[in-house]
Design an enzyme around this catalytic site. Sequence first.
Site, mmCIF file in Angstrom:
data_model
loop_
_atom_site.group_PDB
_atom_site.id
_atom_site.type_symbol
_atom_site.label_atom_id
_atom_site.label_comp_id
_atom_site.label_asym_id
_atom_site.label_seq_id
_atom_site.Cartn_x
_atom_site.Cartn_y
_atom_site.Cartn_z
ATOM 1 C CG ASP A 1 -8.391 -28.763 -29.537
ATOM 2 O OD1 ASP A 1 -9.169 -27.957 -30.110
ATOM 3 O OD2 ASP A 1 -7.318 -28.400 -29.003
ATOM 4 C CG HIS B 1 -8.979 -18.266 -30.514
ATOM 5 N ND1 HIS B 1 -8.025 -17.326 -30.821
ATOM 6 C CD2 HIS B 1 -8.894 -18.447 -29.159
ATOM 7 C CE1 HIS B 1 -7.381 -16.962 -29.723
ATOM 8 N NE2 HIS B 1 -7.892 -17.622 -28.701
ATOM 9 C CG ASP B 2 -11.362 -23.129 -32.098
ATOM 10 O OD1 ASP B 2 -10.320 -22.701 -32.635
ATOM 11 O OD2 ASP B 2 -11.355 -23.950 -31.161
ATOM 12 C CG ASP C 1 -12.164 -26.506 -29.921
ATOM 13 O OD1 ASP C 1 -11.589 -26.998 -30.881
ATOM 14 O OD2 ASP C 1 -11.554 -25.876 -29.034
HETATM 15 C C1 BDR Z 1 -6.580 -22.143 -30.219
HETATM 16 O O1 BDR Z 1 -6.032 -22.854 -29.117
HETATM 17 C C2 BDR Z 1 -7.035 -23.454 -28.350
HETATM 18 O O2 BDR Z 1 -6.838 -23.238 -26.992
HETATM 19 C C3 BDR Z 1 -8.348 -22.889 -28.831
HETATM 20 O O3 BDR Z 1 -9.360 -23.880 -28.775
HETATM 21 C C4 BDR Z 1 -8.063 -22.464 -30.244
HETATM 22 O O4 BDR Z 1 -8.304 -23.523 -31.161
HETATM 23 C C5 BDR Z 1 -6.257 -20.676 -30.057
HETATM 24 O O5 BDR Z 1 -4.881 -20.483 -30.084
HETATM 25 CA CA CA Z 2 -9.537 -25.531 -30.550
#
Ligand code: BDR
Ligand code: CA
Length: 314
Positions: A10, A244-245, A15
């Site tokens: 997303d 994160h991703d 991402d």
């Molecule tokens: C997740 O939430 C989204 O905002 C980021 O892309 C990540 O996948 C982190 O909590």
């Molecule tokens: Ca994400």
Amino acid sequence: MAKRIILDCDPGHDDAVAILLALASTEEIELLGLTVVGGNVPLHSTLLNARKVVTLAQRECKVFAGCPRPMMRDIVTAEHVHGETGLDSGSGQPLGEPTVGVEPDHAANFIVDTIRAEPEQSVTLVAIGPLTNIAIAFAMAPDIIPRVRELVIMGGAGFEPGNITPAAEFNIYVDPQAARAVFESGVNLTMFGLDLTHQMLITPDRLAKINADGGRVGKVVGDLLDFFNQYDISKYGWEGAPLHDPCTIAYLIEPAIFDMKKMHVVVDTTDGPSLGRTVTDWWAATDETPNVLVATRGDADRFFALITERLSLL
Ligand code: BDR
Ligand code: CA
């Protein structure tokens, strides 16, 4: 042999880096397609962003549109983190227009058809947004669940508090019913939650290296992460935002970066303050059979070195 993956996403800044890391790592990863879901921003924007990121990489990759909303709830988005477009940049310069189109098949159909067509246990699913597309695909075709080699997700939190509510991480909170269906599906599940991703901060040093050594794409990513950093720095007082991703993709490329432990995890879908919480039995307090491989620790310097090096290959 390269791992064959479908990346459900997303975009979203982190991402975008995950997509680029996958596209750059051709020895380890063969990206069969990007399936897109509404999440950080509405589907029409995540879809446009996915196409822009593939265009930026100058690599071939099919893009499929998935679900615009969660299974049972209204969508919750995160413009406060990713900006109005979902990929706002520090300089204000938008990414170039895409030259990649959208495939006619629905994302869930692509997931089902691909996993049925490919040899058993040969396709890895990676999901870095709300789990709607994955849950829908599993509901449409439960026969694919044991055929999936591994489903690696960014989502959830064990020890850590939530980032969208005190209890819940964003991806799980947006579609808790989908998450619960996936966690209870019996799929071979690996989770990169906030416990891990909050160790992966985009510090000024790491950002400077991406800008200096990441080549043409590294400079664009640097500009995007410049924006992405702003929210977390001002909200949490951290040195930078957690990236994160891309942890999910880095795990498939270089698993030794991470420590993993199998645990029992359930998703709370009761209405109230704990909605979307991933209740993680970190210390085996119950006799429940562990159902999720959870990332517990990671080497942040190795992680950022990998990203910088791979971006420079694009
Ligand atoms: C997740 O939430 C989204 O905002 C980021 O892309 C990540 O996948 C982190 O909590
Ligand atoms: Ca994400």
